[in-house]
Design a protein around this motif. Structure first.
Motif, PDB file in Angstrom:
ATOM      1  N   PHE A  36       0.845  -1.185   0.000  1.00 36.25           N
ATOM      2  CA  PHE A  36       0.000   0.000   0.000  1.00 36.25           C
ATOM      3  C   PHE A  36       0.882   1.236   0.000  1.00 36.25           C
ATOM      4  CE2 PHE A  36      -2.357   3.006   2.838  1.00 36.25           C
ATOM      5  CZ  PHE A  36      -3.493   3.202   2.059  1.00 36.25           C
ATOM      6  N   LYS A  37       0.469   2.250  -0.772  1.00 34.13           N
ATOM      7  CA  LYS A  37       1.192   3.528  -0.797  1.00 34.13           C
ATOM      8  C   LYS A  37       0.190   4.643  -0.572  1.00 34.13           C
ATOM      9  CE  LYS A  37       4.589   6.137  -3.410  1.00 34.13           C
ATOM     10  NZ  LYS A  37       5.446   6.111  -4.601  1.00 34.13           N
ATOM     11  N   THR A  38       0.438   5.455   0.450  1.00 30.02           N
ATOM     12  CA  THR A  38      -0.488   6.541   0.777  1.00 30.02           C
ATOM     13  C   THR A  38      -0.354   7.674  -0.232  1.00 30.02           C
ATOM     14  OG1 THR A  38       1.026   7.813   2.173  1.00 30.02           O
ATOM     15  CG2 THR A  38      -0.214   6.022   3.242  1.00 30.02           C
ATOM     16  N   ASP A  39      -1.336   8.552  -0.222  1.00 29.89           N
ATOM     17  CA  ASP A  39      -1.294   9.734  -1.079  1.00 29.89           C
ATOM     18  C   ASP A  39      -0.084  10.612  -0.758  1.00 29.89           C
ATOM     19  OD1 ASP A  39      -3.644   8.802  -2.189  1.00 29.89           O
ATOM     20  OD2 ASP A  39      -4.937  10.227  -1.123  1.00 29.89           O
ATOM     21  N   ALA A  40       0.427  10.529   0.482  1.00 28.85           N
ATOM     22  CA  ALA A  40       1.595  11.311   0.896  1.00 28.85           C
ATOM     23  C   ALA A  40       2.908  10.599   0.576  1.00 28.85           C
ATOM     24  CB  ALA A  40       1.513  11.599   2.393  1.00 28.85           C
ATOM     25  N   GLY A  41       2.831   9.368   0.020  1.00 29.58           N
ATOM     26  CA  GLY A  41       4.036   8.650  -0.386  1.00 29.58           C
ATOM     27  C   GLY A  41       4.553   7.642   0.626  1.00 29.58           C
ATOM     28  N   GLU A  42       3.897   7.501   1.775  1.00 32.77           N
ATOM     29  CA  GLU A  42       4.314   6.499   2.755  1.00 32.77           C
ATOM     30  C   GLU A  42       3.880   5.118   2.265  1.00 32.77           C
ATOM     31  OE1 GLU A  42       3.622   8.432   7.016  1.00 32.77           O
ATOM     32  OE2 GLU A  42       1.940   8.684   5.628  1.00 32.77           O
ATOM     33  N   THR A  43       4.639   4.088   2.641  1.00 32.96           N
ATOM     34  CA  THR A  43       4.321   2.743   2.169  1.00 32.96           C
ATOM     35  C   THR A  43       4.207   1.754   3.319  1.00 32.96           C
ATOM     36  OG1 THR A  43       6.669   2.191   1.888  1.00 32.96           O
ATOM     37  CG2 THR A  43       5.512   3.094  -0.039  1.00 32.96           C
ATOM     38  N   ALA A  44       3.442   0.700   3.047  1.00 38.71           N
ATOM     39  CA  ALA A  44       3.343  -0.440   3.962  1.00 38.71           C
ATOM     40  C   ALA A  44       3.378  -1.681   3.081  1.00 38.71           C
ATOM     41  CB  ALA A  44       2.063  -0.383   4.778  1.00 38.71           C
ATOM     42  N   ASP A  45       4.370  -2.504   3.289  1.00 39.74           N
ATOM     43  CA  ASP A  45       4.515  -3.748   2.533  1.00 39.74           C
ATOM     44  C   ASP A  45       4.117  -4.925   3.419  1.00 39.74           C
ATOM     45  OD1 ASP A  45       5.514  -2.796   0.024  1.00 39.74           O
ATOM     46  OD2 ASP A  45       7.387  -2.322   1.060  1.00 39.74           O
ATOM     47  N   TYR A  46       3.768  -5.988   2.773  1.00 40.15           N
ATOM     48  CA  TYR A  46       3.478  -7.255   3.445  1.00 40.15           C
ATOM     49  C   TYR A  46       2.343  -7.140   4.456  1.00 40.15           C
ATOM     50  CZ  TYR A  46       7.702  -8.109   0.938  1.00 40.15           C
ATOM     51  OH  TYR A  46       8.633  -8.172  -0.068  1.00 40.15           O
ATOM     52  N   LEU A  47       1.266  -6.486   4.020  1.00 32.48           N
ATOM     53  CA  LEU A  47       0.022  -6.460   4.797  1.00 32.48           C
ATOM     54  C   LEU A  47      -0.746  -7.722   4.418  1.00 32.48           C
ATOM     55  CD1 LEU A  47      -0.996  -2.732   4.171  1.00 32.48           C
ATOM     56  CD2 LEU A  47      -0.006  -3.676   6.265  1.00 32.48           C
ATOM     57  N   ASP A  48      -0.128  -8.867   4.657  1.00 31.99           N
ATOM     58  CA  ASP A  48      -0.641 -10.140   4.160  1.00 31.99           C
ATOM     59  C   ASP A  48      -1.812 -10.643   4.990  1.00 31.99           C
ATOM     60  OD1 ASP A  48       1.402  -9.872   2.353  1.00 31.99           O
ATOM     61  OD2 ASP A  48       2.698 -11.365   3.285  1.00 31.99           O
ATOM     62  N   LEU A  49      -2.828 -11.125   4.279  1.00 30.37           N
ATOM     63  CA  LEU A  49      -4.051 -11.629   4.898  1.00 30.37           C
ATOM     64  C   LEU A  49      -4.235 -13.081   4.477  1.00 30.37           C
ATOM     65  CD1 LEU A  49      -6.217  -8.539   3.951  1.00 30.37           C
ATOM     66  CD2 LEU A  49      -5.357  -9.074   6.243  1.00 30.37           C
ATOM     67  N   TYR A  50      -4.070 -13.999   5.416  1.00 26.95           N
ATOM     68  CA  TYR A  50      -4.263 -15.419   5.108  1.00 26.95           C
ATOM     69  C   TYR A  50      -5.717 -15.777   5.357  1.00 26.95           C
ATOM     70  CZ  TYR A  50       0.605 -15.908   4.122  1.00 26.95           C
ATOM     71  OH  TYR A  50       1.834 -15.783   3.529  1.00 26.95           O
ATOM     72  N   THR A  51      -6.357 -16.378   4.349  1.00 29.67           N
ATOM     73  CA  THR A  51      -7.809 -16.490   4.327  1.00 29.67           C
ATOM     74  C   THR A  51      -8.367 -17.908   4.474  1.00 29.67           C
ATOM     75  OG1 THR A  51      -7.689 -16.550   1.920  1.00 29.67           O
ATOM     76  CG2 THR A  51      -8.095 -14.400   2.956  1.00 29.67           C
ATOM     77  N   ILE A  52      -7.699 -18.904   3.914  1.00 29.66           N
ATOM     78  CA  ILE A  52      -8.191 -20.285   3.952  1.00 29.66           C
ATOM     79  C   ILE A  52      -7.012 -21.211   4.213  1.00 29.66           C
ATOM     80  CG2 ILE A  52      -9.338 -22.133   2.654  1.00 29.66           C
ATOM     81  CD1 ILE A  52     -10.711 -19.936   0.992  1.00 29.66           C
ATOM     82  N   ASN A  53      -7.127 -22.039   5.266  1.00 31.44           N
ATOM     83  CA  ASN A  53      -6.004 -22.924   5.584  1.00 31.44           C
ATOM     84  C   ASN A  53      -6.039 -24.193   4.728  1.00 31.44           C
ATOM     85  OD1 ASN A  53      -7.795 -24.726   6.819  1.00 31.44           O
ATOM     86  ND2 ASN A  53      -7.281 -24.061   8.889  1.00 31.44           N
ATOM     87  N   ALA A  54      -5.045 -25.047   4.907  1.00 32.19           N
ATOM     88  CA  ALA A  54      -4.913 -26.262   4.104  1.00 32.19           C
ATOM     89  C   ALA A  54      -6.083 -27.219   4.292  1.00 32.19           C
ATOM     90  CB  ALA A  54      -3.596 -26.964   4.430  1.00 32.19           C
ATOM     91  N   SER A  55      -6.785 -27.124   5.430  1.00 33.47           N
ATOM     92  CA  SER A  55      -7.964 -27.959   5.693  1.00 33.47           C
ATOM     93  C   SER A  55      -9.236 -27.341   5.121  1.00 33.47           C
ATOM     94  CB  SER A  55      -8.139 -28.176   7.195  1.00 33.47           C
ATOM     95  OG  SER A  55      -6.996 -28.758   7.744  1.00 33.47           O
ATOM     96  N   ASN A  56      -9.063 -26.250   4.351  1.00 32.81           N
ATOM     97  CA  ASN A  56     -10.169 -25.534   3.710  1.00 32.81           C
ATOM     98  C   ASN A  56     -11.077 -24.801   4.705  1.00 32.81           C
ATOM     99  OD1 ASN A  56     -10.702 -24.840   1.078  1.00 32.81           O
ATOM    100  ND2 ASN A  56     -12.481 -26.204   0.933  1.00 32.81           N
ATOM    101  N   GLU A  57     -10.518 -24.458   5.867  1.00 29.32           N
ATOM    102  CA  GLU A  57     -11.262 -23.684   6.859  1.00 29.32           C
ATOM    103  C   GLU A  57     -11.023 -22.198   6.621  1.00 29.32           C
ATOM    104  OE1 GLU A  57     -10.982 -26.648  10.699  1.00 29.32           O
ATOM    105  OE2 GLU A  57      -9.215 -25.460  10.181  1.00 29.32           O
ATOM    106  N   VAL A  58     -12.100 -21.416   6.684  1.00 29.16           N
ATOM    107  CA  VAL A  58     -11.994 -19.972   6.486  1.00 29.16           C
ATOM    108  C   VAL A  58     -11.398 -19.336   7.743  1.00 29.16           C
ATOM    109  CG1 VAL A  58     -13.296 -17.861   6.063  1.00 29.16           C
ATOM    110  CG2 VAL A  58     -13.919 -19.964   4.864  1.00 29.16           C
ATOM    111  N   LEU A  59     -10.394 -18.499   7.554  1.00 23.89           N
ATOM    112  CA  LEU A  59      -9.702 -17.827   8.654  1.00 23.89           C
ATOM    113  C   LEU A  59     -10.272 -16.415   8.865  1.00 23.89           C
ATOM    114  CD1 LEU A  59      -6.091 -18.942   7.690  1.00 23.89           C
ATOM    115  CD2 LEU A  59      -7.640 -19.994   9.350  1.00 23.89           C
ATOM    116  N   PRO A  60     -10.056 -15.812  10.043  1.00 20.42           N
ATOM    117  CA  PRO A  60     -10.626 -14.493  10.342  1.00 20.42           C
ATOM    118  C   PRO A  60     -10.266 -13.392   9.330  1.00 20.42           C
ATOM    119  CG  PRO A  60      -9.826 -15.508  12.354  1.00 20.42           C
ATOM    120  CD  PRO A  60      -9.385 -16.397  11.210  1.00 20.42           C
ATOM    121  N   SER A  61      -9.103 -13.471   8.704  1.00 18.76           N
ATOM    122  CA  SER A  61      -8.698 -12.437   7.738  1.00 18.76           C
ATOM    123  C   SER A  61      -9.590 -12.385   6.508  1.00 18.76           C
ATOM    124  CB  SER A  61      -7.247 -12.645   7.300  1.00 18.76           C
ATOM    125  OG  SER A  61      -6.370 -12.352   8.349  1.00 18.76           O
ATOM    126  N   MET A  62     -10.375 -13.437   6.284  1.00 17.90           N
ATOM    127  CA  MET A  62     -11.290 -13.430   5.140  1.00 17.90           C
ATOM    128  C   MET A  62     -12.277 -12.270   5.246  1.00 17.90           C
ATOM    129  SD  MET A  62     -12.226 -14.663   2.260  1.00 17.90           S
ATOM    130  CE  MET A  62     -11.945 -16.394   1.924  1.00 17.90           C
TER     131      MET A  62
END
Length: 166
Positions: A39-65
Motif C-alpha cells: 500500500f502507498k499513501t497519497d503522501a508517499g508512505e508505504t506499507a509492505d506485506y500487509l498479508d491476509l491469510y484467508t483459507i487454511n490447508a484444511s479448507n477452513e476460512v480464517l478471520p482475515s477473510m
C-alpha cells in the motif's frame, strides 16, 4: 529531498488513504491461501506485506477473510478473479527491491482505498528479537470514508470510522 524519502515506511498506527500497489495471490508452505497487499499513501508512505491469510490447508476460512471481503466491498467488487500482476517486491538474494510479475488479483491492484492500520509487536521465534509490523484493522472507501457495513446499509455519512479511530 532524498533525505526525506529514505524512510517512508508507515510506522505509526492510524488512518491512511492511498493505493494498493501489490495484490498478490499467496500460498504458504503449509498450504494456506492468502492475499498479499502492499500500500502507498497519497503522501508517499508505504506499507509492505500487509498479508491476509484467508483459507487454511484444511479448507477452513480464517478471520482475515472478513478483511478481504471488506476490501472487495469498499472497492465495489463482488469477486476478484486470478491473473498476473506486476509489482515491486524485495529480493533477499539481491538485497534490493525489484519489479516482478506474480499471480495475483488485477481487479484489486491499483485501486484507491482507506486502511486503518495498527502497529503489532511480536518476538521473532528464531532470534528472540522484537519485530514490528503493520496490520489492517479497518477498511473504508477512500473518497467517502464509509465502511462496508455503511455502504451495504446505504448510509451517506461515515459513523463507524471515527469510532474505530477512538
Amino acid at each position: 529531498k532524498q533525505a526525506d524519502q529514505l524512510n517512508n515506511q508507515i510506522t505509526q498506527s492510524g488512518k491512511y488513504i492511498g493505493t494498493i500497489t501489490r495484490a498478490e495471490k499467496l500460498l504458504s508452505q503449509k498450504g494456506t491461501q492468502g492475499l498479499g497487499l502492499s500500500f502507498k499513501t497519497d503522501a508517499g508512505e508505504t506499507a509492505d506485506y500487509l498479508d491476509l491469510y484467508t483459507i487454511n490447508a484444511s479448507n477452513e476460512v480464517l478471520p482475515s477473510m472478513k478483511t478481504v471481503q471488506a476490501i472487495l466491498g469498499c472497492l465495489g467488487l463482488r469477486e476478484a478473479t486470478d491473473g498476473n500482476v506486476t509489482c515491486e517486491k524485495y529480493n533477499a538474494d539481491q538485497r534490493k527491491r525489484e519489479t516482478v510479475t506474480v499471480p495475483g488479483y488485477p481487479a484489486i491492484q491499483g485501486k484507491r482505498i482507506g486502511f486503518l492500520l495498527q502497529k503489532e509487536l511480536s518476538t521473532n521465534s528464531k532470534n528472540g528479537k522484537d519485530v514490528e509490523r503493520m496490520q489492517i484493522v479497518g477498511v473504508f472507501q477512500a473518497d467517502t470514508e464509509l465502511t462496508v457495513s455503511e455502504i451495504l446499509a446505504r448510509k451517506t455519512t461515515p459513523e463507524t470510522l471515527p469510532k474505530m479511530l477512538q
